[in-house]
Design a protein around this motif. Structure first.
Motif, mmCIF file in Angstrom:
data_model
loop_
_atom_site.group_PDB
_atom_site.id
_atom_site.type_symbol
_atom_site.label_atom_id
_atom_site.label_comp_id
_atom_site.label_asym_id
_atom_site.label_seq_id
_atom_site.Cartn_x
_atom_site.Cartn_y
_atom_site.Cartn_z
ATOM 1 N N CYS A 199 0.882 -1.167 0.000
ATOM 2 C CA CYS A 199 0.000 0.000 0.000
ATOM 3 C C CYS A 199 0.918 1.214 0.000
ATOM 4 C CB CYS A 199 -0.899 0.016 1.239
ATOM 5 S SG CYS A 199 -1.776 1.591 1.470
ATOM 6 N N LEU A 200 0.985 1.889 -1.122
ATOM 7 C CA LEU A 200 1.811 3.084 -1.206
ATOM 8 C C LEU A 200 1.015 4.273 -0.684
ATOM 9 C CD1 LEU A 200 4.228 4.804 -2.017
ATOM 10 C CD2 LEU A 200 3.305 4.875 -4.356
ATOM 11 N N ASP A 201 1.455 4.825 0.432
ATOM 12 C CA ASP A 201 0.844 6.051 0.957
ATOM 13 C C ASP A 201 1.687 7.212 0.450
ATOM 14 O OD1 ASP A 201 0.346 8.333 2.748
ATOM 15 O OD2 ASP A 201 -0.938 6.916 3.841
ATOM 16 N N ILE A 202 1.146 7.923 -0.550
ATOM 17 C CA ILE A 202 1.952 8.962 -1.195
ATOM 18 C C ILE A 202 2.125 10.178 -0.300
ATOM 19 C CG2 ILE A 202 1.428 8.159 -3.523
ATOM 20 C CD1 ILE A 202 -0.659 10.264 -3.801
ATOM 21 N N GLY A 203 1.177 10.426 0.595
ATOM 22 C CA GLY A 203 1.333 11.529 1.539
ATOM 23 C C GLY A 203 2.453 11.255 2.518
ATOM 24 N N HIS A 204 2.540 10.020 3.032
ATOM 25 C CA HIS A 204 3.627 9.656 3.940
ATOM 26 C C HIS A 204 4.976 9.713 3.227
ATOM 27 C CE1 HIS A 204 0.658 7.179 6.637
ATOM 28 N NE2 HIS A 204 0.565 8.487 6.836
ATOM 29 N N ALA A 205 5.017 9.216 2.002
ATOM 30 C CA ALA A 205 6.274 9.261 1.247
ATOM 31 C C ALA A 205 6.747 10.698 1.064
ATOM 32 C CB ALA A 205 6.094 8.581 -0.106
ATOM 33 N N ASN A 206 5.812 11.609 0.817
ATOM 34 C CA ASN A 206 6.158 13.010 0.611
ATOM 35 C C ASN A 206 6.648 13.667 1.892
ATOM 36 O OD1 ASN A 206 6.125 15.358 -1.258
ATOM 37 N ND2 ASN A 206 4.594 16.168 0.169
ATOM 38 N N ASP A 218 2.412 19.495 2.735
ATOM 39 C CA ASP A 218 3.469 20.420 2.337
ATOM 40 C C ASP A 218 4.860 19.812 2.420
ATOM 41 O OD1 ASP A 218 3.823 20.237 5.062
ATOM 42 O OD2 ASP A 218 3.445 22.359 5.485
ATOM 43 N N GLY A 219 4.946 18.507 2.666
ATOM 44 C CA GLY A 219 6.236 17.845 2.789
ATOM 45 C C GLY A 219 6.830 17.935 4.182
ATOM 46 N N ILE A 220 6.127 18.602 5.093
ATOM 47 C CA ILE A 220 6.621 18.773 6.463
ATOM 48 C C ILE A 220 5.687 18.106 7.475
ATOM 49 C CG2 ILE A 220 7.212 20.452 8.256
ATOM 50 C CD1 ILE A 220 7.870 22.416 5.979
ATOM 51 N N LYS A 221 4.394 18.401 7.359
ATOM 52 C CA LYS A 221 3.403 17.875 8.292
ATOM 53 C C LYS A 221 2.475 16.896 7.585
ATOM 54 C CE LYS A 221 -0.175 19.330 11.566
ATOM 55 N NZ LYS A 221 -0.929 20.481 12.126
ATOM 56 N N ASP A 222 2.212 15.779 8.229
ATOM 57 C CA ASP A 222 1.322 14.750 7.679
ATOM 58 C C ASP A 222 -0.126 15.180 7.908
ATOM 59 O OD1 ASP A 222 0.335 12.350 6.669
ATOM 60 O OD2 ASP A 222 0.585 11.283 8.572
ATOM 61 N N SER A 223 -0.597 16.095 7.094
ATOM 62 C CA SER A 223 -1.860 16.786 7.360
ATOM 63 C C SER A 223 -3.072 16.180 6.675
ATOM 64 C CB SER A 223 -1.736 18.264 6.963
ATOM 65 O OG SER A 223 -1.156 18.402 5.688
ATOM 66 N N ASN A 238 -4.223 20.261 -2.304
ATOM 67 C CA ASN A 238 -3.797 21.099 -1.186
ATOM 68 C C ASN A 238 -2.456 20.607 -0.642
ATOM 69 O OD1 ASN A 238 -3.636 22.844 0.961
ATOM 70 N ND2 ASN A 238 -5.365 21.984 2.096
ATOM 71 N N GLY A 239 -1.398 20.873 -1.425
ATOM 72 C CA GLY A 239 -0.063 20.433 -1.040
ATOM 73 C C GLY A 239 0.879 20.507 -2.220
ATOM 74 N N ASN A 240 2.096 19.980 -2.042
ATOM 75 C CA ASN A 240 3.107 20.115 -3.100
ATOM 76 C C ASN A 240 3.379 18.824 -3.869
ATOM 77 O OD1 ASN A 240 4.705 18.637 -1.320
ATOM 78 N ND2 ASN A 240 5.899 20.406 -0.627
ATOM 79 N N ILE A 241 2.561 17.784 -3.671
ATOM 80 C CA ILE A 241 2.711 16.569 -4.488
ATOM 81 C C ILE A 241 2.124 16.838 -5.868
ATOM 82 C CG2 ILE A 241 2.091 14.138 -4.743
ATOM 83 C CD1 ILE A 241 1.759 14.000 -1.695
ATOM 84 N N PRO A 242 2.879 16.566 -6.937
ATOM 85 C CA PRO A 242 2.332 16.737 -8.296
ATOM 86 C C PRO A 242 1.357 15.611 -8.620
ATOM 87 C CG PRO A 242 4.561 15.853 -8.416
ATOM 88 C CD PRO A 242 4.291 16.119 -6.961
#
Length: 255
Positions: free
Chosen positions: A165-172, A199-204, A210-214
């Motif tokens: 299970c790839l969690d892309i938010g956690h990876a970021n 935003d790459g800092i907080k797991d929100s 709403n963030g910097n993941i493309p």
């Protein structure tokens, strides 16, 4: 569109989303120790709750993870982890779930990758010894700093029900490796995807934009390398769920 929605909203808002969109539910109900202590009561209560939300949703289960670790060096920690994982798996079968998600429980401050990988292999070989592939079992990255050990573990365990299970938010948020590299590195091992932005800092657990993941590039690449993977929106705000579902639909991303 048959994307799953993590049950992080209250029941009223969940019902509203389910009335508008053909989505499944990924429940966290059986990832809680108290629920596992009272299995029959918990199953009865959750079936009653689901009956009030929608008649027959497609179900996925998020397994327990707090205070647990399949890669522990301590035999008693491994034992209780096995017991909790087995309990949640049985409950997933009872409610007719198609998948169950467990965290890798990797902690970069505690484990060298090779030790985590060896210990995890022993645990998962034992857990999977009596399992078929009727329920897909996914291991999810959280604090994992890279994808290599997860990929190696999946290959070494080599069980038809066992993938990532790839969690892309956690990876970021928790890895310096770009999310696109996680997708390419895990490739066809990706069976399930947790989708949220930050935003790459907080797991929100923000909405898709709403963030910097493309997101368009990342989700398009997932479709290329693992076209049959299931998707889960792990969002906790109603309006962001609606806007994210609409964005996916408008961009024709979910295959």
């Amino acid at each position: 569109m048959n994307i799953y929605l993590s049950h992080l909203l209250d029941d009223k808002d969940m019902k509203s989303v389910l009335e508008q969109y053909t989505v499944g539910i990924e429940t966290i109900e059986f990832g809680i120790g108290d629920s596992l202590d009272c299995k029959e009561k918990s199953l009865k209560n959750y079936k009653k709750k689901l009956g009030g939300i929608i008649e027959k949703p497609s179900l996925s289960v998020h397994g327990p993870f707090l205070d647990l670790c399949p890669a522990s060096f301590d035999s008693l920690i491994r034992k209780v982890t096995m017991e909790r994982f087995e309990s949640s798996y049985c409950m997933a079968k009872e409610v007719g779930a198609k998948h169950i998600v467990f965290h890798t429980c990797f902690n970069p401050m505690v484990y060298f990758g090779s030790y985590w990988e060896d210990n995890s292999k022993k645990f998962w070989n034992e857990f999977l010894a009596d399992k078929d592939d009727s329920i897909k079992i996914y291991i999810e990255n959280v604090y994992d700093t890279s994808y290599e050990n997860i990929a190696n573990l999946i290959d070494r365990v080599n069980h038809p029900a066992f993938s990532a299970c790839l969690d892309i938010g956690h990876a970021n948020c928790f890895s310096k490796v770009p999310v696109e590299d996680w997708v390419n590195g895990l490739g066809k091992r990706i069976g399930h995807v947790h989708i949220h932005n930050n935003d790459g800092i907080k797991d929100s657990h923000n909405g898709i934009l709403n963030g910097n993941i493309p997101m368009f590039d990342v989700l398009s690449k997932i479709n290329e390398v693992s076209k049959d993977a299931t998707w889960v929106l792990e969002l906790n705000k109603y309006h962001e769920i609606i806007s994210s579902l609409e964005w996916i639909k408008e961009n024709n991303l979910f295959k």
